[in-house]
Design an enzyme around this catalytic site. Structure first.
Site, PDB file in Angstrom:
ATOM      1  N   PHE A  99     -11.698  -4.815  -5.516  1.00  0.00           N
ATOM      2  CA  PHE A  99     -11.506  -5.750  -4.399  1.00  0.00           C
ATOM      3  C   PHE A  99     -10.955  -4.937  -3.218  1.00  0.00           C
ATOM      4  O   PHE A  99      -9.891  -5.209  -2.696  1.00  0.00           O
ATOM      5  CB  PHE A  99     -10.559  -6.894  -4.777  1.00  0.00           C
ATOM      6  CG  PHE A  99     -10.928  -7.610  -6.055  1.00  0.00           C
ATOM      7  CD1 PHE A  99     -11.860  -8.640  -6.042  1.00  0.00           C
ATOM      8  CD2 PHE A  99     -10.363  -7.244  -7.278  1.00  0.00           C
ATOM      9  CE1 PHE A  99     -12.207  -9.302  -7.214  1.00  0.00           C
ATOM     10  CE2 PHE A  99     -10.705  -7.895  -8.446  1.00  0.00           C
ATOM     11  CZ  PHE A  99     -11.627  -8.929  -8.424  1.00  0.00           C
TER      12      PHE A  99
ATOM     13  N   ALA B 193     -16.632  -7.486  -9.071  1.00  0.00           N
ATOM     14  CA  ALA B 193     -15.684  -6.641  -9.807  1.00  0.00           C
ATOM     15  C   ALA B 193     -15.607  -7.032 -11.285  1.00  0.00           C
ATOM     16  O   ALA B 193     -15.430  -6.161 -12.142  1.00  0.00           O
ATOM     17  CB  ALA B 193     -14.302  -6.733  -9.164  1.00  0.00           C
TER      18      ALA B 193
ATOM     19  N   CYS C  96      -2.731 -13.428  -4.697  1.00  0.00           N
ATOM     20  CA  CYS C  96      -2.318 -14.046  -3.429  1.00  0.00           C
ATOM     21  C   CYS C  96      -2.489 -15.565  -3.477  1.00  0.00           C
ATOM     22  O   CYS C  96      -2.529 -16.221  -2.447  1.00  0.00           O
ATOM     23  CB  CYS C  96      -3.080 -13.437  -2.255  1.00  0.00           C
ATOM     24  SG  CYS C  96      -4.857 -13.660  -2.346  1.00  0.00           S
TER      25      CYS C  96
ATOM     26  N   ARG D  70       0.851  -1.197   0.000  1.00  0.00           N
ATOM     27  CA  ARG D  70       0.000   0.000   0.000  1.00  0.00           C
ATOM     28  C   ARG D  70       0.887   1.248   0.000  1.00  0.00           C
ATOM     29  O   ARG D  70       0.634   2.222  -0.707  1.00  0.00           O
ATOM     30  CB  ARG D  70      -0.923  -0.007   1.228  1.00  0.00           C
ATOM     31  CG  ARG D  70      -2.000  -1.090   1.157  1.00  0.00           C
ATOM     32  CD  ARG D  70      -3.014  -0.936   2.274  1.00  0.00           C
ATOM     33  NE  ARG D  70      -2.593  -1.540   3.525  1.00  0.00           N
ATOM     34  CZ  ARG D  70      -2.952  -2.767   3.937  1.00  0.00           C
ATOM     35  NH1 ARG D  70      -3.750  -3.511   3.205  1.00  0.00           N
ATOM     36  NH2 ARG D  70      -2.532  -3.237   5.084  1.00  0.00           N
TER      37      ARG D  70
ATOM     38  N   ASP E 153      -6.764  -6.224  -6.260  1.00  0.00           N
ATOM     39  CA  ASP E 153      -6.270  -7.078  -5.166  1.00  0.00           C
ATOM     40  C   ASP E 153      -7.296  -8.167  -4.868  1.00  0.00           C
ATOM     41  O   ASP E 153      -7.906  -8.179  -3.796  1.00  0.00           O
ATOM     42  CB  ASP E 153      -5.992  -6.210  -3.926  1.00  0.00           C
ATOM     43  CG  ASP E 153      -5.318  -6.996  -2.812  1.00  0.00           C
ATOM     44  OD1 ASP E 153      -4.775  -8.086  -3.087  1.00  0.00           O
ATOM     45  OD2 ASP E 153      -5.341  -6.517  -1.664  1.00  0.00           O
TER      46      ASP E 153
HETATM   47  N1  SAH Z   1      -6.991  -4.592  -0.884  1.00  0.00           N
HETATM   48  C1  SAH Z   1      -7.591  -4.950   0.370  1.00  0.00           C
HETATM   49  C2  SAH Z   1      -7.744  -6.444   0.537  1.00  0.00           C
HETATM   50  C3  SAH Z   1      -8.598  -7.132  -0.518  1.00  0.00           C
HETATM   51  S1  SAH Z   1      -9.073  -8.742  -0.099  1.00  0.00           S
HETATM   52  C4  SAH Z   1      -6.788  -4.343   1.509  1.00  0.00           C
HETATM   53  O1  SAH Z   1      -5.678  -3.817   1.260  1.00  0.00           O
HETATM   54  O2  SAH Z   1      -7.263  -4.345   2.634  1.00  0.00           O
HETATM   55  C5  SAH Z   1     -10.167  -9.192  -1.358  1.00  0.00           C
HETATM   56  C6  SAH Z   1     -11.535  -8.545  -1.315  1.00  0.00           C
HETATM   57  O3  SAH Z   1     -12.239  -8.963  -2.490  1.00  0.00           O
HETATM   58  C7  SAH Z   1     -12.439  -8.926  -0.154  1.00  0.00           C
HETATM   59  O4  SAH Z   1     -12.840  -7.756   0.492  1.00  0.00           O
HETATM   60  C8  SAH Z   1     -13.670  -9.599  -0.803  1.00  0.00           C
HETATM   61  O5  SAH Z   1     -14.898  -9.215  -0.177  1.00  0.00           O
HETATM   62  C9  SAH Z   1     -13.611  -9.066  -2.200  1.00  0.00           C
HETATM   63  N2  SAH Z   1     -14.192  -9.885  -3.263  1.00  0.00           N
HETATM   64  C10 SAH Z   1     -14.177 -11.226  -3.416  1.00  0.00           C
HETATM   65  N3  SAH Z   1     -14.710 -11.585  -4.594  1.00  0.00           N
HETATM   66  C11 SAH Z   1     -15.083 -10.435  -5.217  1.00  0.00           C
HETATM   67  C12 SAH Z   1     -15.676 -10.133  -6.475  1.00  0.00           C
HETATM   68  N4  SAH Z   1     -15.978 -11.099  -7.327  1.00  0.00           N
HETATM   69  N5  SAH Z   1     -15.882  -8.836  -6.774  1.00  0.00           N
HETATM   70  C13 SAH Z   1     -15.565  -7.854  -5.910  1.00  0.00           C
HETATM   71  N6  SAH Z   1     -14.995  -8.085  -4.720  1.00  0.00           N
HETATM   72  C14 SAH Z   1     -14.758  -9.343  -4.380  1.00  0.00           C
END
Ligand code: SAH
Length: 402
Positions: A234, A286, A346, A217, A306
């Protein structure tokens, strides 16, 4: 004098000793030759090569495909309270040496196999510790581990967040609850690189926050100062969005399927003194939201991707690769020429090389030229153990897209 309890002896199949000798901490069930002596699942075993040479010592679970998790390769190191204490102290010393506390109040204190403590995760959030027990072996030692953590670090409380599916493979149900001291408040405020974030310790993802992305970040923010519009896909609780605003980005769009996470994202924007009018939250998938943005002609100066882990098993690798390619392709279509793509995976099964190839394939399909400016990995409080390549799981690329 008390008689030492004779330990169970596990003999490997012929020619299955190489990974053990190289300190890989797992023995898969397929490597089992024979098991001698009584031992309950979760108990300790001595591991021998087929020819009879002593190799290592670890804990066993017949229910899991990972039959043994190895704890020591030193025949003189017995597995007792002082063993666990030493390992915890070693992990803590390694974190102290990083001086993490100069820029954060939340970090990973114990990263399981990487810290020689297979199956155990301990994260620090201000004065509280969150413990995750992933295996039956750790489950057995959990009361002792909680006592040692209390004694060594004197947290206000230790709370367990073992509500993870992998426990099923060990025959364990999910479990959450207080292990020692005071229960943490439902929400606390951590600080990271001078920014503040609400963390929901009781119900948030993982142990509450994606600590492994902290340094990324910070790195990403260095590229976002002139951005008019940033897309944070995400987003979870909007950590990247807050960093982007702090770096001087004008507007940020968060996309996540979790309405609760987006709600907290907005509160995090306010908590840091930014005008919530600079942030747009879109609740949804997304993959679809980005397609809609492409179709409607929306464009961004930077897109952050992410996503959650797509590949859980080798069998899902192709599907995961298609998912990564698709989301990166949509992102590239949204980026103005010369804009940035900050993209992560990840999934441990997707190697950094494969991830780069996937992003390249997306660039080809998008008809864009892409330059890599920086390669990213997990933070140093999530160390990668060389003898355990599985511990390298997070990779990211900061790219310029022409
Ligand atoms: N970038 C964030 C962490 C992201 S974790 C940070 O720095 O804190 C991944 C995220 O993707 C989670 O919040 C989850 O709710 C979301 N997610 C999972 N599948 C998804 C999808 N198909 N579309 C949008 N969000 C999604």
């Amino acid at each position: 004098m008390e008689m030492p309890i004779p330990s169970a002896r596990l003999y490997l199949k012929p020619e299955h000793d190489r990974p053990v000798r190289r300190h890989h901490p797992w023995i898969f069930s397929g490597a089992l030759g024979r098991l001698e002596g009584p031992v309950e699942d979760g108990g300790l075993v001595e591991v021998f090569a087929f020819e009879g040479e002593w190799l290592a010592r670890g804990y066993l679970n017949r229910r899991s495909q990972i039959l043994v998790r190895l704890l020591t390769w030193d025949p003189h190191e017995t597995i007792d309270a002082s063993f666990w204490r030493q390992r915890l102290e070693r992990a803590a010393r390694a974190r102290q040496a990083l001086r993490l506390e100069e820029h954060t109040t939340a970090y990973r204190l114990v990263f399981a196999e990487s810290d020689g403590l297979p199956g155990l995760i301990v994260d620090r959030y201000n004065d509280f510790l969150i413990l995750q027990s992933l295996t039956l072996g750790i489950e057995r030692w959990k009361p002792l581990l909680a006592r040692l953590l209390q004694e060594l670090f004197q947290p206000r409380g230790i709370y367990e967040r073992s509500d993870v599916e992998v426990r099923e493979k060990e025959g364990l149900p999910p479990r959450c609850g207080l292990l020692a001291g005071e229960a943490p408040p439902e929400r606390l405020i951590i600080s990271e690189h001078g920014l503040r974030f609400y963390v929901d310790l009781l119900r948030g993802h993982k142990t509450g926050f994606y600590l492994d992305q902290r340094e990324n970040r910070h790195r990403a923010a260095a590229y976002l100062h002139g951005a008019e519009e940033v897309l944070n896909a995400f987003s979870y609780t909007g950590a990247f969005a807050v960093y982007a605003l702090a770096a001087g980005a004008r507007r940020v769009v968060n996309v996540d399927t979790s309405g609760e996470a987006l709600q907290l994202a907005l509160e995090n924007v306010r908590l840091n003194g930014f005008d919530p009018g600079r942030v747009e939250n879109v609740e949804g998938d997304a993959f679809q939201v980005l397609r809609r943005f492409v179709a409607s002609g929306r464009r961004f100066d930077a897109v952050i991707l992410d996503p959650p882990k797509f590949a859980y098993a080798q069998a899902h690798l192709n599907r995961a690769a298609r998912g990564y390619k698709d989301i990166n392709l949509q992102a590239m279509r949204l980026i103005r020429p010369g804009g940035l793509l900050i993209t992560f995976s990840c999934s441990g099964l997707v190697s950094p090389e494969l991830f780069q190839k996937i992003v390249f394939a997306a660039a080809e399909d998008a008809g864009r030229e892409v330059q890599i400016l920086e390669k990213l990995s997990q933070g140093p409080d999530h160390p990668i153990r060389l003898s355990f390549p599985e511990s390298e799981y997070l990779k990211g690329l900061i790219c310029r897209v022409w």
